[in-house]
Motif scaffolding. Structure first.
Motif, short mmCIF file in Angstrom:
data_model
loop_
_atom_site.label_atom_id
_atom_site.label_comp_id
_atom_site.label_asym_id
_atom_site.label_seq_id
_atom_site.Cartn_x
_atom_site.Cartn_y
_atom_site.Cartn_z
N ASP A 99 31.40 6.02 38.36
CA ASP A 99 30.57 7.18 38.03
C ASP A 99 30.05 7.01 36.60
N LEU A 100 28.93 6.34 36.46
CA LEU A 100 28.41 6.00 35.14
C LEU A 100 27.79 7.18 34.41
N ASN A 101 27.23 8.14 35.15
CA ASN A 101 26.54 9.25 34.51
C ASN A 101 27.29 10.57 34.61
N GLY A 102 28.52 10.54 35.09
CA GLY A 102 29.39 11.71 35.08
C GLY A 102 28.97 12.86 35.95
N ASP A 103 28.28 12.57 37.07
CA ASP A 103 27.82 13.65 37.96
C ASP A 103 28.70 13.80 39.20
N ASN A 104 29.84 13.10 39.21
CA ASN A 104 30.81 13.12 40.32
C ASN A 104 30.35 12.35 41.55
N TYR A 105 29.21 11.69 41.46
CA TYR A 105 28.79 10.74 42.49
C TYR A 105 28.97 9.34 41.90
N TRP A 106 29.76 8.52 42.57
CA TRP A 106 29.99 7.17 42.04
C TRP A 106 28.76 6.31 42.28
N ASP A 107 28.42 5.54 41.27
CA ASP A 107 27.19 4.76 41.29
C ASP A 107 27.46 3.32 41.69
N VAL A 113 30.73 7.40 46.71
CA VAL A 113 29.31 7.42 46.33
C VAL A 113 28.65 8.76 46.67
N ASN A 114 28.98 9.33 47.83
CA ASN A 114 28.31 10.56 48.27
C ASN A 114 29.14 11.82 48.03
N ASN A 115 30.24 11.68 47.31
CA ASN A 115 31.07 12.82 46.88
C ASN A 115 31.51 13.71 48.04
N ASP A 116 31.98 13.06 49.12
CA ASP A 116 32.47 13.82 50.27
C ASP A 116 33.99 13.80 50.38
N GLY A 117 34.65 13.22 49.38
CA GLY A 117 36.11 13.18 49.38
C GLY A 117 36.69 11.93 49.98
N TYR A 118 35.85 11.05 50.50
CA TYR A 118 36.30 9.77 51.06
C TYR A 118 35.70 8.64 50.21
N ASP A 119 36.52 7.66 49.87
CA ASP A 119 35.99 6.50 49.17
C ASP A 119 35.18 5.64 50.13
N ASP A 120 34.09 5.10 49.63
CA ASP A 120 33.19 4.26 50.43
C ASP A 120 33.36 2.80 50.03
N ILE A 121 32.88 1.90 50.88
CA ILE A 121 33.05 0.46 50.63
C ILE A 121 31.67 -0.16 50.43
N LEU A 122 31.49 -0.79 49.28
CA LEU A 122 30.26 -1.52 48.97
C LEU A 122 30.54 -3.01 49.13
N VAL A 123 29.70 -3.69 49.90
CA VAL A 123 29.91 -5.10 50.21
C VAL A 123 28.69 -5.91 49.77
N TYR A 150 21.83 -4.53 38.47
CA TYR A 150 21.09 -3.38 38.96
C TYR A 150 22.04 -2.21 39.18
N ILE A 151 21.58 -1.01 38.83
CA ILE A 151 22.39 0.20 39.00
C ILE A 151 21.63 1.19 39.88
N TYR A 152 22.34 1.72 40.86
CA TYR A 152 21.78 2.70 41.79
C TYR A 152 22.64 3.96 41.70
N TRP A 153 22.04 5.09 41.36
CA TRP A 153 22.81 6.31 41.23
C TRP A 153 23.38 6.75 42.58
N GLY A 154 24.63 7.18 42.57
CA GLY A 154 25.22 7.76 43.77
C GLY A 154 24.60 9.12 44.06
N ALA A 155 24.62 9.53 45.31
CA ALA A 155 24.05 10.81 45.73
C ALA A 155 24.52 11.10 47.14
N TYR A 174 36.09 2.39 33.83
CA TYR A 174 36.79 2.52 32.56
C TYR A 174 35.92 3.29 31.58
N ASP A 175 36.51 4.29 30.90
CA ASP A 175 35.77 5.10 29.93
C ASP A 175 35.91 4.40 28.58
N VAL A 176 34.90 3.61 28.21
CA VAL A 176 35.03 2.76 27.02
C VAL A 176 34.97 3.55 25.71
#
Length: 223
Positions: free
Chosen positions: A160-168, A107-117, A188-193, A220-222
């Motif tokens: 990453d819905l908007n292609g800014d390298n921050y996962w949403d 989500v924060n583009n630091d090179g580590y995957d984050d966990i959403l619960v 609901y969608i919250y942009w990653g940052a 998935y890139d539809v």
């Protein structure tokens, strides 16, 4: 007692055959049993994977919610060989089904995957990956106040819905309604940052009685 089996699928294809034959052989490489404590009746009901510690191996994330007890999320670090010793345990609040939905992504583009619960009817919590990774929630979004009848957090996803390298972050609320007999649901969608805020950036509404947002999928890139 619930158990998860991790299997390796071997696919053999013979391309020269008139009718290609495909053999699917599954080999169990690990078996994970629910940790003791309150019975863990829903251990394995939600699973995801991502490289939360940045070592190049995908890690296994498993949710285990139990109404009336604190839900938990367990993480097993990937590696060769893969072992079944729990590496991280995230404990949630006593009320709500914390751990009933999990998703992974950076989500924060630091090179580590984050966990959403997800903690349905209440909130969604994000835990930043790291080396080491701690178990304190770094981001918490509560169900919107306009939802009189809500299962906010019933399912979650990250992409990453908007292609800014921050996962949403994507949070489903299949019971969102202003009246108990009409449950259109919403997503609901919250942009990653680097430091994401808790205001939703987009919302998708479902039709009446559709329970829209009951399940979610992503990455998935539809088109």
């Amino acid at each position: 007692m619930r158990r998860i089996s991790i299997s390796l699928i071997l696919i053999i294809v013979f391309p020269l055959s008139i009718y290609p034959m495909r053999y699917w052989n599954m080999y169990e490489i690990a078996s994970i049993t629910a940790p003791p404590g309150q019975g863990n009746p829903s251990f394995g009901s939600a699973m995801s994977h991502g490289d939360v510690n940045g070592d190049g191996f995908s890690d296994l994330v498993v949710g285990s919610f139990n109404l009336g007890y604190p839900g938990k999320v367990y993480v097993w670090f990937g590696g060769v060989p893969f072992d079944t010793v729990i590496d991280i345990t995230i404990t949630g609040p006593t009320t709500g089904a914390f751990g009933g939905a999990v998703a992974c992504g950076d989500v924060n583009n630091d090179g580590y995957d984050d966990i959403l619960v997800g903690r349905y009817a209440f909130e969604a919590r994000l835990y930043y990956g790291g080396d080491p990774m701690d178990t304190t929630a770094d981001w918490i979004v509560h169900r919107p106040s306009s939802s009189l009848f809500s299962w906010f957090g019933h399912w979650v996803a990250i992409s990453d819905l908007n292609g800014d390298n921050y996962w949403d972050m994507i949070v489903g609320d299949p019971q969102k309604a202003e009246h108990p007999h009409f449950t259109p649901g919403a997503v609901y969608i919250y942009w990653g940052a680097e430091n994401p805020d808790t205001l939703w950036d987009a919302i998708i509404h479902g039709a009446d009685n559709s329970n829209f947002g009951w399940k979610l999928s992503s990455d998935y890139d539809v088109n």
